[in-house]
Design a protein around this motif. Structure first.
Motif, mmCIF file in Angstrom:
data_model
loop_
_atom_site.group_PDB
_atom_site.id
_atom_site.type_symbol
_atom_site.label_atom_id
_atom_site.label_comp_id
_atom_site.label_asym_id
_atom_site.label_seq_id
_atom_site.Cartn_x
_atom_site.Cartn_y
_atom_site.Cartn_z
ATOM 1 N N ALA A 72 -3.221 -1.698 -31.216
ATOM 2 C CA ALA A 72 -4.055 -2.824 -30.776
ATOM 3 C C ALA A 72 -5.415 -2.784 -31.473
ATOM 4 N N TYR A 73 -5.951 -1.572 -31.662
ATOM 5 C CA TYR A 73 -7.246 -1.439 -32.328
ATOM 6 C C TYR A 73 -7.163 -1.863 -33.792
ATOM 7 N N CYS A 74 -5.958 -1.824 -34.355
ATOM 8 C CA CYS A 74 -5.775 -2.264 -35.743
ATOM 9 C C CYS A 74 -5.444 -3.755 -35.807
ATOM 10 N N TYR A 75 -4.606 -4.205 -34.890
ATOM 11 C CA TYR A 75 -4.123 -5.592 -34.968
ATOM 12 C C TYR A 75 -5.127 -6.609 -34.422
ATOM 13 N N LEU A 76 -5.719 -6.314 -33.277
ATOM 14 C CA LEU A 76 -6.551 -7.324 -32.618
ATOM 15 C C LEU A 76 -7.761 -7.775 -33.446
ATOM 16 N N PRO A 77 -8.455 -6.863 -34.139
ATOM 17 C CA PRO A 77 -9.555 -7.341 -34.982
ATOM 18 C C PRO A 77 -9.081 -8.302 -36.083
ATOM 19 N N VAL A 78 -7.897 -8.035 -36.618
ATOM 20 C CA VAL A 78 -7.326 -8.911 -37.650
ATOM 21 C C VAL A 78 -7.022 -10.278 -37.057
ATOM 22 N N GLY A 80 7.382 -8.613 -37.903
ATOM 23 C CA GLY A 80 7.737 -7.200 -37.934
ATOM 24 C C GLY A 80 8.120 -6.731 -39.328
ATOM 25 N N ARG A 81 8.907 -7.574 -40.002
ATOM 26 C CA ARG A 81 9.321 -7.219 -41.370
ATOM 27 C C ARG A 81 8.106 -7.108 -42.276
ATOM 28 N N GLN A 82 7.158 -8.024 -42.119
ATOM 29 C CA GLN A 82 5.973 -7.995 -42.969
ATOM 30 C C GLN A 82 5.032 -6.851 -42.576
ATOM 31 N N ALA A 83 4.980 -6.527 -41.284
ATOM 32 C CA ALA A 83 4.056 -5.498 -40.795
ATOM 33 C C ALA A 83 4.333 -4.140 -41.435
ATOM 34 N N VAL A 84 5.620 -3.829 -41.640
ATOM 35 C CA VAL A 84 5.979 -2.495 -42.131
ATOM 36 C C VAL A 84 6.198 -2.447 -43.652
ATOM 37 N N GLN A 142 -14.401 -4.466 -43.936
ATOM 38 C CA GLN A 142 -15.270 -3.973 -42.863
ATOM 39 C C GLN A 142 -14.486 -3.712 -41.583
ATOM 40 N N ILE A 143 -13.601 -4.657 -41.209
ATOM 41 C CA ILE A 143 -12.864 -4.421 -39.960
ATOM 42 C C ILE A 143 -11.822 -3.315 -40.126
ATOM 43 N N ILE A 144 -11.313 -3.139 -41.344
ATOM 44 C CA ILE A 144 -10.389 -2.022 -41.586
ATOM 45 C C ILE A 144 -11.139 -0.700 -41.377
ATOM 46 N N ARG A 145 -12.363 -0.620 -41.877
ATOM 47 C CA ARG A 145 -13.173 0.589 -41.657
ATOM 48 C C ARG A 145 -13.465 0.812 -40.177
ATOM 49 N N MET A 146 -13.833 -0.275 -39.472
ATOM 50 C CA MET A 146 -14.134 -0.171 -38.036
ATOM 51 C C MET A 146 -12.916 0.304 -37.246
ATOM 52 N N SER A 147 -11.756 -0.264 -37.575
ATOM 53 C CA SER A 147 -10.542 0.121 -36.851
ATOM 54 C C SER A 147 -10.192 1.577 -37.121
ATOM 55 N N CYS A 157 -2.862 2.697 -41.621
ATOM 56 C CA CYS A 157 -3.599 1.720 -40.807
ATOM 57 C C CYS A 157 -4.071 0.546 -41.665
ATOM 58 N N GLU A 158 -4.575 0.875 -42.848
ATOM 59 C CA GLU A 158 -5.046 -0.194 -43.734
ATOM 60 C C GLU A 158 -3.901 -1.104 -44.142
ATOM 61 N N ARG A 159 -2.769 -0.524 -44.506
ATOM 62 C CA ARG A 159 -1.625 -1.329 -44.946
ATOM 63 C C ARG A 159 -1.135 -2.231 -43.805
ATOM 64 N N TYR A 160 -1.051 -1.670 -42.606
ATOM 65 C CA TYR A 160 -0.624 -2.453 -41.444
ATOM 66 C C TYR A 160 -1.582 -3.632 -41.208
ATOM 67 N N MET A 161 -2.876 -3.386 -41.317
ATOM 68 C CA MET A 161 -3.858 -4.449 -41.092
ATOM 69 C C MET A 161 -3.788 -5.516 -42.180
ATOM 70 N N ARG A 162 -3.631 -5.073 -43.418
ATOM 71 C CA ARG A 162 -3.521 -6.045 -44.520
ATOM 72 C C ARG A 162 -2.220 -6.857 -44.411
ATOM 73 N N ASN A 163 -1.139 -6.173 -44.059
ATOM 74 C CA ASN A 163 0.137 -6.870 -43.873
ATOM 75 C C ASN A 163 0.021 -7.916 -42.763
ATOM 76 N N SER A 164 -0.635 -7.535 -41.667
ATOM 77 C CA SER A 164 -0.788 -8.450 -40.530
ATOM 78 C C SER A 164 -1.612 -9.660 -40.944
#
Length: 192
Positions: free
Chosen positions: A154-160, A69-73, A181-186, A86-93
């Protein structure tokens, strides 16, 4: 004899041993004595820290989820566009998962365990609150689809998570290009 003094390093060693074992042998076969052996402590020592196996697994879940959680935000700002959020959340995850594969595999296993329902998880939800608030704002401003935030995330996290799992299994390499690519898709999936 007084209460035995709790030692941070010992509880950390016990957590590490548990995560490793869980990922090797799974939930059903894990026992306090196996954990004690792996952590190089006596079984009695474990009970100084944890009431029982469920207590320990619950605390471990909360510890892993808090770290995540700390890293996600990390680095999320109110001024960011929704796409940047969305991109930052996906990269953090992705960074969290690649840096903490043991915790990630544990969280994946635990998510489907009946123990999940017994835990009090409100505190963890608070850690992810900044992300939820940004998503709510994005919906109000018409930047995101008017869906439950849970589904948008979920659409952002699950692909990661899926890319990371394939990476760990050696099926795919988690390259920057694939991540882009998955960041764009999400983003295409969640944007209004």
């Amino acid at each position: 004899m007084g209460m035995r003094h709790k030692d941070e390093n010992k509880s950390e060693a016990i957590f590490q041993a548990t995560v490793q074992l869980l990922n090797e042998i799974g939930f059903s076969d894990i026992s306090m004595s196996k954990i004690a052996r792996r952590a190089n402590v006596s079984s009695a020592t474990i009970y100084v820290y944890f009431a029982n196996k469920e207590d320990m697994l619950g605390k471990l879940y909360i510890k892993a989820k808090e770290k995540m959680g700390r890293q996600a935000v990390e680095g999320l700002l109110d001024s960011m566009s929704m796409q940047a959020v969305c991109e930052r959340y996906m990269r953090n995850s992705m960074k969290f998962i690649l840096d903490n594969p043991d915790y990630f595999m544990f969280l994946e296993q635990f998510a489907t365990s009946p123990l999940m329902d017994k835990l009090c998880l409100e505190d963890i939800a608070l850690l992810f609150a900044p992300l939820h608030e940004l998503m709510e704002k994005g919906k109000r401003q018409g930047e995101l689809k008017p869906l439950a935030t849970l589904l948008l995330l979920a659409y952002c996290y699950l692909p990661v998570a899926q890319l990371a799992k394939a990476h760990f299994k050696g099926q795919l390499e988690a390259t920057e290009e694939l991540l882009q690519q998955i960041i764009r898709m999400s983003w295409d999936a969640v944007r209004a």
